[in-house]
Design an enzyme around this catalytic site. Structure first.
Site, mmCIF file in Angstrom:
data_model
loop_
_atom_site.group_PDB
_atom_site.id
_atom_site.type_symbol
_atom_site.label_atom_id
_atom_site.label_comp_id
_atom_site.label_asym_id
_atom_site.label_seq_id
_atom_site.Cartn_x
_atom_site.Cartn_y
_atom_site.Cartn_z
ATOM 1 N N ASP A 26 3.360 39.024 31.906
ATOM 2 C CA ASP A 26 4.216 40.208 31.683
ATOM 3 C C ASP A 26 4.884 40.304 30.302
ATOM 4 O O ASP A 26 6.060 40.715 30.205
ATOM 5 C CB ASP A 26 5.299 40.287 32.771
ATOM 6 C CG ASP A 26 4.728 40.421 34.169
ATOM 7 O OD1 ASP A 26 3.495 40.487 34.314
ATOM 8 O OD2 ASP A 26 5.514 40.442 35.135
ATOM 9 N N LYS A 131 -0.285 44.108 38.253
ATOM 10 C CA LYS A 131 0.292 43.587 39.502
ATOM 11 C C LYS A 131 1.529 44.402 39.877
ATOM 12 O O LYS A 131 2.390 44.647 39.044
ATOM 13 C CB LYS A 131 0.642 42.104 39.347
ATOM 14 C CG LYS A 131 1.693 41.802 38.295
ATOM 15 C CD LYS A 131 1.894 40.302 38.182
ATOM 16 C CE LYS A 131 3.030 39.885 37.298
ATOM 17 N NZ LYS A 131 4.354 40.319 37.702
ATOM 18 N N CYS A 164 9.071 36.582 37.530
ATOM 19 C CA CYS A 164 7.618 36.687 37.703
ATOM 20 C C CYS A 164 6.882 35.389 37.401
ATOM 21 O O CYS A 164 5.853 35.105 38.025
ATOM 22 C CB CYS A 164 7.091 37.835 36.851
ATOM 23 S SG CYS A 164 7.632 39.426 37.506
HETATM 24 C C1 C5J Z 1 9.358 39.911 35.377
HETATM 25 C C2 C5J Z 1 11.239 41.169 36.207
HETATM 26 N N1 C5J Z 1 8.216 40.066 34.723
HETATM 27 N N2 C5J Z 1 12.116 40.289 35.743
HETATM 28 N N3 C5J Z 1 9.912 41.018 35.955
HETATM 29 O O1 C5J Z 1 9.905 38.822 35.432
HETATM 30 O O2 C5J Z 1 11.602 42.121 36.855
#
Ligand code: C5J
Length: 223
Positions: A26, A131, A164
């Site tokens: 991400d 995702k 994540c």
């Molecule tokens: C991720 C989030 N990628 N913190 N998303 O950690 O909402």
């Protein structure tokens, strides 16, 4: 088979580049740039941006060593059919998932904000996994993709450490993969959460997995 063994915490980690994936979680504009989802939740994105050069060095080394490189993106369909209302409506962000922001609709697959930051752009032959959840195995074909590529170890980088990244690592661990997190190639908006996550991953004899610095990893990947 070419086994590489290197110092990690809580003990040495061994991997074969042919059966190892490097998963970058991400590293999207929505989490790393002002005006995105992370900022809408009230966070300062600067600490996350600070790891970009480190992730980039690991990405180059992973590519050179022939690891299977996978990038993930947390994002949703434009009609939000894959976004549970509980996710969209929780809390009080200045912009919710699907709302129009400065980089297009927040966390929507085809919006600019959901794109991976240009500094870490995937190569054309690399896997980019969309995702809808925090964990990359939830509602995706990730397990099947990894098994098709013969992967048994995963090295992780990306954001955010305790959301994540940790969720995906726990999912992977439960599915039988040996997982290692690059300590300085992951970041959280909350330093204490990052520190706690690293501790809990490697506690109790690597109950979730291993951690190592990027310097340790780069040396192992070069070797
Ligand atoms: C991720 C989030 N990628 N913190 N998303 O950690 O909402």
């Amino acid at each position: 088979m070419r086994k590489t063994v290197f110092s990690a915490q809580p003990f040495a980690f061994s991997f074969d580049p042919a059966t190892t994936a490097f998963i970058v979680i991400d590293m999207q504009r929505d989490f790393l740039e002002p005006g995105g989802f992370g900022a809408a939740l009230g966070n300062d994105v600067a600490p996350l941006r600070a790891i970009i050069p480190t992730v980039s060095r690991l990405l180059s080394a992973a590519r050179t060593s022939g690891l299977c490189v996978i990038h993930t993106r947390e994002c949703h369909r434009p009609d939000l059919s894959d976004c549970p209302p509980s996710k969209r409506l929780r809390g009080d962000p200045s912009l919710r998932i699907g709302d129009e922001g400065p980089m297009g609709r927040i966390l929507i697959a085809d919006a600019q904000g959901a794109a991976i930051i240009p500094e870490l752009a995937p190569l054309p032959d690399e896997i980019v996994l969309e995702k809808p959840g925090k964990g990359a195995f939830h509602a995706t074909a990730l397990d099947e993709i990894l098994r098709t590529h013969g992967i048994s170890q995963i090295i992780f980088a990306g954001v955010t450490t305790e959301v994540c990244v940790q969720t995906t690592m726990r999912e992977a661990n439960d599915r039988g993969y040996d997982c290692l997190l690059a300590e300085d190639a992951t970041e959280s908006y909350f330093p204490a959460f990052k520190a706690a996550t690293l501790e809990m991953i490697r506690a109790q004899g690597a109950i979730v997995g291993w951690t190592a610095t990027s310097a340790q990893l780069l040396e192992a990947l070069d070797g």
